[in-house]
Design a protein around this motif. Structure first.
Motif, PDB file in Angstrom:
ATOM      1  N   ARG A 302       0.828  -6.511 -14.740  1.00 51.73           N
ATOM      2  CA  ARG A 302       1.165  -5.110 -14.491  1.00 51.73           C
ATOM      3  C   ARG A 302       0.088  -4.563 -13.555  1.00 51.73           C
ATOM      4  O   ARG A 302      -0.869  -3.911 -14.007  1.00 51.73           O
ATOM      5  CB  ARG A 302       1.223  -4.327 -15.797  1.00 51.73           C
ATOM      6  CG  ARG A 302       2.395  -4.737 -16.709  1.00 51.73           C
ATOM      7  CD  ARG A 302       2.394  -3.983 -18.045  1.00 51.73           C
ATOM      8  NE  ARG A 302       2.130  -2.554 -17.832  1.00 51.73           N
ATOM      9  CZ  ARG A 302       3.070  -1.678 -17.501  1.00 51.73           C
ATOM     10  NH1 ARG A 302       4.317  -2.065 -17.335  1.00 51.73           N
ATOM     11  NH2 ARG A 302       2.760  -0.411 -17.342  1.00 51.73           N
ATOM     12  N   PRO A 303       0.197  -4.842 -12.257  1.00 56.53           N
ATOM     13  CA  PRO A 303      -0.901  -4.530 -11.335  1.00 56.53           C
ATOM     14  C   PRO A 303      -1.134  -3.046 -11.107  1.00 56.53           C
ATOM     15  O   PRO A 303      -2.223  -2.660 -10.677  1.00 56.53           O
ATOM     16  CB  PRO A 303      -0.473  -5.214 -10.032  1.00 56.53           C
ATOM     17  CG  PRO A 303       1.005  -5.318 -10.127  1.00 56.53           C
ATOM     18  CD  PRO A 303       1.315  -5.519 -11.568  1.00 56.53           C
ATOM     19  N   ALA A 304      -0.117  -2.206 -11.384  1.00 57.87           N
ATOM     20  CA  ALA A 304      -0.261  -0.761 -11.184  1.00 57.87           C
ATOM     21  C   ALA A 304       0.868  -0.059 -11.916  1.00 57.87           C
ATOM     22  O   ALA A 304       1.833  -0.687 -12.352  1.00 57.87           O
ATOM     23  CB  ALA A 304      -0.210  -0.421  -9.685  1.00 57.87           C
ATOM     24  N   ILE A 308       5.397  -4.314 -11.720  1.00 62.58           N
ATOM     25  CA  ILE A 308       5.166  -5.535 -12.499  1.00 62.58           C
ATOM     26  C   ILE A 308       5.144  -6.714 -11.534  1.00 62.58           C
ATOM     27  O   ILE A 308       5.577  -6.609 -10.380  1.00 62.58           O
ATOM     28  CB  ILE A 308       6.277  -5.772 -13.549  1.00 62.58           C
ATOM     29  CG1 ILE A 308       7.651  -5.812 -12.857  1.00 62.58           C
ATOM     30  CG2 ILE A 308       6.221  -4.732 -14.654  1.00 62.58           C
ATOM     31  CD1 ILE A 308       8.747  -6.389 -13.710  1.00 62.58           C
ATOM     32  N   THR A 309       4.664  -7.857 -12.014  1.00 65.03           N
ATOM     33  CA  THR A 309       4.703  -9.088 -11.232  1.00 65.03           C
ATOM     34  C   THR A 309       5.293 -10.191 -12.094  1.00 65.03           C
ATOM     35  O   THR A 309       4.824 -10.431 -13.213  1.00 65.03           O
ATOM     36  CB  THR A 309       3.300  -9.499 -10.765  1.00 65.03           C
ATOM     37  OG1 THR A 309       2.720  -8.434 -10.029  1.00 65.03           O
ATOM     38  CG2 THR A 309       3.373 -10.733  -9.891  1.00 65.03           C
ATOM     39  N   CYS A 310       6.335 -10.859 -11.559  1.00 67.04           N
ATOM     40  CA  CYS A 310       6.994 -11.943 -12.272  1.00 67.04           C
ATOM     41  C   CYS A 310       6.494 -13.285 -11.769  1.00 67.04           C
ATOM     42  O   CYS A 310       6.069 -13.425 -10.614  1.00 67.04           O
ATOM     43  CB  CYS A 310       8.513 -11.879 -12.063  1.00 67.04           C
ATOM     44  SG  CYS A 310       9.282 -10.397 -12.751  1.00 67.04           S
ATOM     45  N   GLY A 311       6.552 -14.294 -12.629  1.00 67.91           N
ATOM     46  CA  GLY A 311       6.163 -15.644 -12.241  1.00 67.91           C
ATOM     47  C   GLY A 311       7.291 -16.348 -11.526  1.00 67.91           C
ATOM     48  O   GLY A 311       8.382 -16.512 -12.064  1.00 67.91           O
ATOM     49  N   GLY A 312       7.051 -16.796 -10.289  1.00 65.27           N
ATOM     50  CA  GLY A 312       8.091 -17.452  -9.502  1.00 65.27           C
ATOM     51  C   GLY A 312       8.972 -16.430  -8.803  1.00 65.27           C
ATOM     52  O   GLY A 312       8.589 -15.273  -8.612  1.00 65.27           O
ATOM     53  N   GLY A 313      10.143 -16.875  -8.392  1.00 58.87           N
ATOM     54  CA  GLY A 313      11.125 -15.940  -7.844  1.00 58.87           C
ATOM     55  C   GLY A 313      11.551 -16.178  -6.415  1.00 58.87           C
ATOM     56  O   GLY A 313      12.546 -15.611  -5.969  1.00 58.87           O
ATOM     57  N   ALA A 355       9.840  -0.505 -14.483  1.00 63.52           N
ATOM     58  CA  ALA A 355       8.629  -1.312 -14.598  1.00 63.52           C
ATOM     59  C   ALA A 355       7.727  -0.851 -15.735  1.00 63.52           C
ATOM     60  O   ALA A 355       7.144  -1.681 -16.446  1.00 63.52           O
ATOM     61  CB  ALA A 355       7.861  -1.296 -13.277  1.00 63.52           C
ATOM     62  N   ASP A 356       7.605   0.464 -15.914  1.00 59.58           N
ATOM     63  CA  ASP A 356       6.688   0.961 -16.943  1.00 59.58           C
ATOM     64  C   ASP A 356       7.183   0.681 -18.353  1.00 59.58           C
ATOM     65  O   ASP A 356       6.414   0.789 -19.311  1.00 59.58           O
ATOM     66  CB  ASP A 356       6.465   2.464 -16.749  1.00 59.58           C
ATOM     67  CG  ASP A 356       5.616   2.763 -15.523  1.00 59.58           C
ATOM     68  OD1 ASP A 356       4.832   1.881 -15.118  1.00 59.58           O
ATOM     69  OD2 ASP A 356       5.755   3.870 -14.957  1.00 59.58           O
ATOM     70  N   GLY A 357       8.452   0.307 -18.494  1.00 66.21           N
ATOM     71  CA  GLY A 357       8.974  -0.031 -19.816  1.00 66.21           C
ATOM     72  C   GLY A 357       8.852  -1.497 -20.162  1.00 66.21           C
ATOM     73  O   GLY A 357       9.287  -1.919 -21.239  1.00 66.21           O
ATOM     74  N   LEU A 358       8.260  -2.264 -19.271  1.00 65.41           N
ATOM     75  CA  LEU A 358       8.142  -3.702 -19.491  1.00 65.41           C
ATOM     76  C   LEU A 358       6.717  -4.082 -19.838  1.00 65.41           C
ATOM     77  O   LEU A 358       5.757  -3.514 -19.312  1.00 65.41           O
ATOM     78  CB  LEU A 358       8.586  -4.464 -18.236  1.00 65.41           C
ATOM     79  CG  LEU A 358      10.073  -4.356 -17.896  1.00 65.41           C
ATOM     80  CD1 LEU A 358      10.341  -4.924 -16.508  1.00 65.41           C
ATOM     81  CD2 LEU A 358      10.918  -5.095 -18.930  1.00 65.41           C
ATOM     82  N   SER A 359       6.583  -5.066 -20.707  1.00 66.52           N
ATOM     83  CA  SER A 359       5.272  -5.556 -21.136  1.00 66.52           C
ATOM     84  C   SER A 359       5.064  -6.988 -20.665  1.00 66.52           C
ATOM     85  O   SER A 359       6.010  -7.677 -20.288  1.00 66.52           O
ATOM     86  CB  SER A 359       5.169  -5.506 -22.666  1.00 66.52           C
ATOM     87  OG  SER A 359       5.359  -4.192 -23.150  1.00 66.52           O
ATOM     88  N   ILE A 360       3.818  -7.434 -20.726  1.00 73.34           N
ATOM     89  CA  ILE A 360       3.518  -8.822 -20.407  1.00 73.34           C
ATOM     90  C   ILE A 360       4.349  -9.717 -21.328  1.00 73.34           C
ATOM     91  O   ILE A 360       4.386  -9.525 -22.542  1.00 73.34           O
ATOM     92  CB  ILE A 360       2.021  -9.130 -20.603  1.00 73.34           C
ATOM     93  CG1 ILE A 360       1.161  -8.222 -19.718  1.00 73.34           C
ATOM     94  CG2 ILE A 360       1.725 -10.603 -20.332  1.00 73.34           C
ATOM     95  CD1 ILE A 360       1.380  -8.420 -18.235  1.00 73.34           C
ATOM     96  N   GLY A 361       5.035 -10.712 -20.739  1.00 76.02           N
ATOM     97  CA  GLY A 361       5.866 -11.620 -21.529  1.00 76.02           C
ATOM     98  C   GLY A 361       7.324 -11.223 -21.601  1.00 76.02           C
ATOM     99  O   GLY A 361       8.160 -12.022 -22.043  1.00 76.02           O
TER     100      GLY A 361
END
Length: 409
Positions: A302-304, A308-313, A355-361
């Protein structure tokens, strides 16, 4: 079609999590797939549909579709793949949709008499016949079934205007007849078919939001093109039938089923993209497949705020580079690419209200532009189905071509 079947990505996400599947994970909604099977069959108006394997690349799903009424045979994209399908899946009718110069694959195919009886090679130049003979001369191999690739592009202004893909040089009745006579005169070959792909109709969207003038022009071009190719293809087929006993006259694609089915010379229509429903087909006026396949990526950072930032894509589709070749984030709604980075090889930043409603994982779900290409990115696909109460479950996890150790192109 999509309006009749709305995917529940939250339910898909929950089902995959309960199954304990790591991301990146590809999920295939079997109910949506079945809806697409029914819709393709309806649009084909009784003409058999040949499954375009490149748009699936999951062998068990190819078999599933072929078990349904209205579907017969496979349009393969590689010689080694055609050989594999004809032997491992026991598919009795495999038409190779592209010429091949792959000598190792040809050697293996020509050494397998049963596979040779099931696979039809595609040619558009005598050089393709020369390569087969160089691999194994006629006296040492079974007779090779071949089909001619007829160019289905629309040409005007003395050939200066070309609408369609750059495929075969065989465009006219005279050119097709000359090649057919060459095949007929060569030992070890038997002409059994002709195929043509009207890409400018089957593969060009004609109902893009905010582009009314362009849409009208595209639809007019498509109408003219279908009239032209029906007339020319019919003349070619009539001429070739005086030379050989044609078993296969294959044409069309997912976007042209209705129009191609009107051509009395056609024995089967190729289709594949409409089964999994990549987002490239969201902008057609006359049909819209249900989004059956999506892939999920984990939220790694969650850089800001609002990001958010996802792995891959970075699963970019083939074709002309452009925004329409990027995977489309679909759940949670309200996410979009960061223009300076877009879809990345190892990580993909996204911004937006969700984005603000999402957590790591947590997981974000994307739809791929095309259908089968996404399966080159994973060894497995999670099959999702709803029970009588409407709850989604992972009912199986099946291998892609890659999961079976196959890498064709």
């Amino acid at each position: 079609m999509q309006g009749d079947y709305q995917p529940d990505w939250a339910a898909v996400d929950d089902a995959v999590r309960r199954a304990g599947l790591d991301s990146p994970v590809i999920a295939l909604d079997l109910d949506a797939l079945d809806a697409n099977i029914d819709d393709l069959r309806r649009r084909a108006n009784g003409v058999p549909i040949r499954v375009a394997s490149k748009s699936l690349r999951v062998r068990s799903m190819i078999d599933r579709v072929l078990d349904r009424d209205g579907f017969a045979g496979v349009l393969a994209y590689d010689a080694a793949e055609a050989h594999w399908l004809a032997t491992e899946s026991k598919i009795g009718d495999v038409l190779l949709g592209y010429p091949t110069c792959r000598r190792e694959a040809l050697a293996a195919l020509l050494a397998d008499e049963q596979a040779c009886s099931r696979v039809t090679l595609l040619v558009d130049d005598p050089g393709h016949l020369d390569i087969v003979d160089a691999v194994l001369p006629p006296a040492r191999r079974p007779t090779v079934r071949v089909a001619i690739d007829l160019d289905a592009s629309l040409r005007a202004a003395g050939g200066r205007l070309h609408l369609g893909v750059r495929r075969s040089p065989v465009h006219t009745v005279a050119q097709a007849t000359a090649l057919a006579r060459t095949i007929d005169s060569r030992d070890g070959f038997r002409l059994v078919g002709v195929m043509s792909y009207e890409a400018q109709v089957a593969g060009v969207a004609n109902d893009v939001d905010g582009k009314a003038a362009m849409n009208s022009a595209v639809r007019a071009m498509q109408a003219v093109s279908m009239r032209e190719i029906r007339h020319r293809r019919g003349a070619v087929v009539s001429a070739l039938r005086r030379i050989a006993d044609l078993e296969i006259v294959n044409a069309g694609g997912t976007g042209s089923l209705e129009e191609t089915s009107k051509d009395a010379s056609v024995t089967d229509i190729a289709a594949g993209s409409g089964l999994f429903g990549g987002h490239l087909f969201d902008n057609y006026r006359h049909f819209r497949p249900a989004p059956a396949m999506a892939f999920g990526l984990d939220v790694l950072r969650r850089p800001a705020d609002g990001m958010i930032t996802c792995g891959g894509g970075g699963w970019i589709a083939s074709g002309p580079p452009g925004l329409d070749r990027l995977p489309k984030p679909v759940w949670p709604e309200g996410l979009e690419y960061v223009g300076t980075e877009s879809a990345g090889e190892v990580q993909t930043p996204l911004s937006g209200d969700a984005a603000d409603g999402l957590s790591i994982g947590d997981r974000v779900w994307f739809r791929h532009t095309k259908s089968g290409e996404v399966c080159e990115r994973s060894e497995r696909v999670a099959l999702i189905q709803r029970d009588a109460g409407g709850d989604a479950h992972v009912v199986d996890v099946v291998p892609t071509y890659r999961g079976e150790g196959k890498c064709f192109l």
